[in-house]
Motif scaffolding. Structure first.
Motif, PDB file in Angstrom:
ATOM      1  N   ASP A 199       0.726  -1.106   0.117  1.00 40.86           N
ATOM      2  CA  ASP A 199      -0.117  -0.139   0.083  1.00 40.86           C
ATOM      3  C   ASP A 199       0.442   0.934  -0.101  1.00 40.86           C
ATOM      4  OD1 ASP A 199      -2.564  -1.355   0.351  1.00 40.86           O
ATOM      5  OD2 ASP A 199      -1.950  -1.953   2.206  1.00 40.86           O
ATOM      6  N   VAL A 200       1.846   1.387   0.173  1.00 39.80           N
ATOM      7  CA  VAL A 200       2.806   2.211   0.666  1.00 39.80           C
ATOM      8  C   VAL A 200       4.169   2.184  -0.313  1.00 39.80           C
ATOM      9  CG1 VAL A 200       4.366   3.502   2.026  1.00 39.80           C
ATOM     10  CG2 VAL A 200       2.135   2.937   2.713  1.00 39.80           C
ATOM     11  N   LEU A 201       4.893   1.323  -0.007  1.00 40.13           N
ATOM     12  CA  LEU A 201       6.232   1.253  -1.230  1.00 40.13           C
ATOM     13  C   LEU A 201       6.561   1.461  -2.266  1.00 40.13           C
ATOM     14  CD1 LEU A 201       9.362   2.185  -0.813  1.00 40.13           C
ATOM     15  CD2 LEU A 201       9.606  -0.635  -0.278  1.00 40.13           C
ATOM     16  N   ILE A 202       5.259   0.328  -3.058  1.00 39.23           N
ATOM     17  CA  ILE A 202       5.526  -0.248  -4.138  1.00 39.23           C
ATOM     18  C   ILE A 202       4.812   0.488  -4.959  1.00 39.23           C
ATOM     19  CG2 ILE A 202       4.559  -1.925  -5.941  1.00 39.23           C
ATOM     20  CD1 ILE A 202       5.456  -3.851  -3.483  1.00 39.23           C
ATOM     21  N   PRO A 203       3.721   1.193  -4.351  1.00 36.85           N
ATOM     22  CA  PRO A 203       2.792   2.667  -5.639  1.00 36.85           C
ATOM     23  C   PRO A 203       4.048   4.483  -5.907  1.00 36.85           C
ATOM     24  CG  PRO A 203       1.214   1.531  -4.015  1.00 36.85           C
ATOM     25  CD  PRO A 203       2.986   1.189  -3.421  1.00 36.85           C
ATOM     26  N   LEU A 204       4.504   4.028  -4.855  1.00 41.12           N
ATOM     27  CA  LEU A 204       6.276   5.025  -4.305  1.00 41.12           C
ATOM     28  C   LEU A 204       6.907   4.444  -5.152  1.00 41.12           C
ATOM     29  CD1 LEU A 204       5.951   6.131  -1.301  1.00 41.12           C
ATOM     30  CD2 LEU A 204       5.018   7.260  -2.810  1.00 41.12           C
ATOM     31  N   LEU A 205       7.466   4.197  -5.590  1.00 40.18           N
ATOM     32  CA  LEU A 205       8.747   2.720  -6.400  1.00 40.18           C
ATOM     33  C   LEU A 205       8.380   3.672  -7.881  1.00 40.18           C
ATOM     34  CD1 LEU A 205      10.001  -0.510  -5.581  1.00 40.18           C
ATOM     35  CD2 LEU A 205      10.606   1.522  -4.775  1.00 40.18           C
ATOM     36  N   PRO A 206       7.630   4.152  -8.258  1.00 35.84           N
ATOM     37  CA  PRO A 206       8.005   4.155  -9.620  1.00 35.84           C
ATOM     38  C   PRO A 206       8.966   5.640 -10.287  1.00 35.84           C
ATOM     39  CG  PRO A 206       5.871   3.503  -9.805  1.00 35.84           C
ATOM     40  CD  PRO A 206       5.627   3.035  -8.521  1.00 35.84           C
ATOM     41  N   ASP A 207       8.555   6.529  -8.793  1.00 36.70           N
ATOM     42  CA  ASP A 207       9.338   7.742  -9.102  1.00 36.70           C
ATOM     43  C   ASP A 207      10.665   7.306  -8.931  1.00 36.70           C
ATOM     44  OD1 ASP A 207       9.115  11.030  -8.732  1.00 36.70           O
ATOM     45  OD2 ASP A 207       9.417  10.231  -6.147  1.00 36.70           O
ATOM     46  N   PHE A 208      11.030   6.533  -7.659  1.00 39.07           N
ATOM     47  CA  PHE A 208      11.983   6.697  -7.360  1.00 39.07           C
ATOM     48  C   PHE A 208      12.795   5.273  -8.671  1.00 39.07           C
ATOM     49  CE2 PHE A 208      15.308   3.950  -6.278  1.00 39.07           C
ATOM     50  CZ  PHE A 208      16.337   4.851  -5.254  1.00 39.07           C
ATOM     51  N   LEU A 209      12.810   4.862  -8.893  1.00 34.13           N
ATOM     52  CA  LEU A 209      13.098   4.067 -10.066  1.00 34.13           C
ATOM     53  C   LEU A 209      13.296   4.621 -11.863  1.00 34.13           C
ATOM     54  CD1 LEU A 209      11.591   0.330  -9.935  1.00 34.13           C
ATOM     55  CD2 LEU A 209      13.720   1.341  -9.094  1.00 34.13           C
ATOM     56  N   GLY A 210      12.193   5.726 -11.642  1.00 37.82           N
ATOM     57  CA  GLY A 210      12.254   7.305 -12.698  1.00 37.82           C
ATOM     58  C   GLY A 210      13.697   8.182 -12.064  1.00 37.82           C
ATOM     59  N   ARG A 211      13.448   8.297 -11.467  1.00 39.65           N
ATOM     60  CA  ARG A 211      15.079   9.145 -10.839  1.00 39.65           C
ATOM     61  C   ARG A 211      15.952   8.574 -10.484  1.00 39.65           C
ATOM     62  NH1 ARG A 211      13.281  13.078  -5.476  1.00 39.65           N
ATOM     63  NH2 ARG A 211      10.865  13.012  -5.800  1.00 39.65           N
ATOM     64  N   TYR A 212      16.503   7.154 -10.503  1.00 42.30           N
ATOM     65  CA  TYR A 212      17.476   7.021 -11.042  1.00 42.30           C
ATOM     66  C   TYR A 212      17.595   5.168 -11.362  1.00 42.30           C
ATOM     67  CZ  TYR A 212      17.612  10.076  -6.517  1.00 42.30           C
ATOM     68  OH  TYR A 212      18.052  11.359  -6.098  1.00 42.30           O
ATOM     69  N   PRO A 213      17.609   5.589 -12.833  1.00 41.45           N
ATOM     70  CA  PRO A 213      17.024   3.840 -13.208  1.00 41.45           C
ATOM     71  C   PRO A 213      18.373   3.013 -12.963  1.00 41.45           C
ATOM     72  CG  PRO A 213      17.640   6.097 -15.360  1.00 41.45           C
ATOM     73  CD  PRO A 213      17.524   6.236 -13.399  1.00 41.45           C
ATOM     74  N   ASP A 214      19.592   3.116 -12.963  1.00 34.22           N
ATOM     75  CA  ASP A 214      20.684   2.462 -12.718  1.00 34.22           C
ATOM     76  C   ASP A 214      20.677   1.584 -11.562  1.00 34.22           C
ATOM     77  OD1 ASP A 214      21.740   3.041 -15.398  1.00 34.22           O
ATOM     78  OD2 ASP A 214      22.883   5.438 -14.870  1.00 34.22           O
ATOM     79  N   ILE A 215      20.189   1.628 -11.079  1.00 31.64           N
ATOM     80  CA  ILE A 215      20.062   1.245  -9.353  1.00 31.64           C
ATOM     81  C   ILE A 215      18.656   0.266  -9.492  1.00 31.64           C
ATOM     82  CG2 ILE A 215      19.076   1.365  -6.971  1.00 31.64           C
ATOM     83  CD1 ILE A 215      19.619   4.246  -6.901  1.00 31.64           C
TER      84      ILE A 215
END
Length: 305
Positions: free
Chosen positions: A105-121
């Motif tokens: 309910d929290v982390l996975i819905p947010l993760l696209p933003d993180f992965l978009g900012r840091y595509p090499d992680i």
């Protein structure tokens, strides 16, 4: 012999406490891990580890070599990181552990933003409510709620989750709607969340006008996984206390009904936790900073008043 790889292998055996767990964490065969450590010992001319069929112990020479080797390994990673930082591109592999409902309910819905900012992680996400051995399991960080009692870990506060007390309309029709917390002792059926760390049921907590109280009665059923805990309430088994975000949709569509609104539970703190003696890589640092920025707005919830 690849001395750098052998040093990494030896360090992981020390941290994991076994060759098998160390090999799994580095994604290499157990025999390869053992050969690397043997070659390192032959190169140094000293025994670093004592092996038996049940356990691996570090010799005094091994302890000394581990302390020096980890400094070298951290320096190497620091050098690599400095070039990545200069290019503005943190990269590499993060291993993160998080509880079931918090992941869903929290982390996975947010993760696209993180992965978009840091595509090499690249992220490996472990999802469970069990206690994690960060060193032995080779986990970079865990996201957990509640009080922290391990002084060997570093914790950074990332937000406070609102909580609710709720049950199904069918349950409340059968057993009645409690008007105040003490009424829970009068024949109500509680579904408790059981801690995976100590096996104890979490008490039902309440807060009104700055005064805190707890209700401790025998539960109808105890569950040690957050998604299953919510599912038990939806099934009509009894009353639960849980994070607002875990039941928000069910509250909105009427599957669950919030009760005891004047005695809402106190907010529940969340932290990101990582080992005290582990070098904080650039990729872990940006992940933690992103959590502090993004997490709080997602855990407050929107339970109806």
């Amino acid at each position: 012999m690849d001395q750098l790889l052998a040093m990494r292998a030896f360090a992981r055996v020390v941290e994991a406490g076994s060759f098998t767990r160390a090999a799994d964490s580095l994604d290499m065969p157990n025999a390869t891990m053992s050969k690397l450590v043997q070659d390192l010992e032959a190169h140094l001319g000293t025994r670093l580890l004592q092996r038996t069929t049940r356990r691996v112990t570090v010799t005094p020479e091994g302890q000394d070599y581990y302390a020096k080797a980890t400094r070298v390994l951290r320096d190497i990673e620091d050098i690599d990181t400095s070039f990545n930082v200069a290019r503005g591109k943190p990269r590499g592999h993060l291993r993160i552990d998080v509880g079931g409902s918090t992941a869903r309910d929290v982390l996975i819905p947010l993760l696209p933003d993180f992965l978009g900012r840091y595509p090499d992680i690249r992220i490996d996400l472990g999802v469970s409510d069990r206690a994690v051995d960060l060193i032995g399991d080779n986990v970079d960080c865990v996201i957990r709620g509640g009080p922290l009692d391990n002084s060997s870990l570093v914790a950074r506060h990332i937000g406070d989750a609102s909580m609710v007390t709720c049950a199904t309309p069918g349950y409340l029709k059968q057993f009645g709607v409690p008007a105040y917390p003490e009424e829970l002792k009068n024949g109500h059926r509680l579904v408790s969340y059981v801690s995976t760390q100590n096996g104890r049921a979490m008490p039902f907590r309440f807060l009104r006008d700055g005064e805190r109280s707890e209700i401790k009665i025998d539960h109808r059923i105890g569950i040690n996984e957050s998604n299953a805990h919510t599912a038990a309430a939806v099934a009509g088994i009894g009353i639960i206390q849980t994070f607002t975000y875990a039941v928000d949709a069910a509250l909105k569509d009427g599957t669950l009904v919030e009760i005891l609104k004047k005695w809402r539970p106190p907010a529940y703190p969340f932290h990101v936790v990582y080992p005290q003696n582990r070098y904080v890589t650039h990729r872990l640092r940006v992940f933690i900073d992103w959590l502090v920025e993004s997490f709080p707005g997602k855990v407050r919830g929107t339970a109806r008043r």
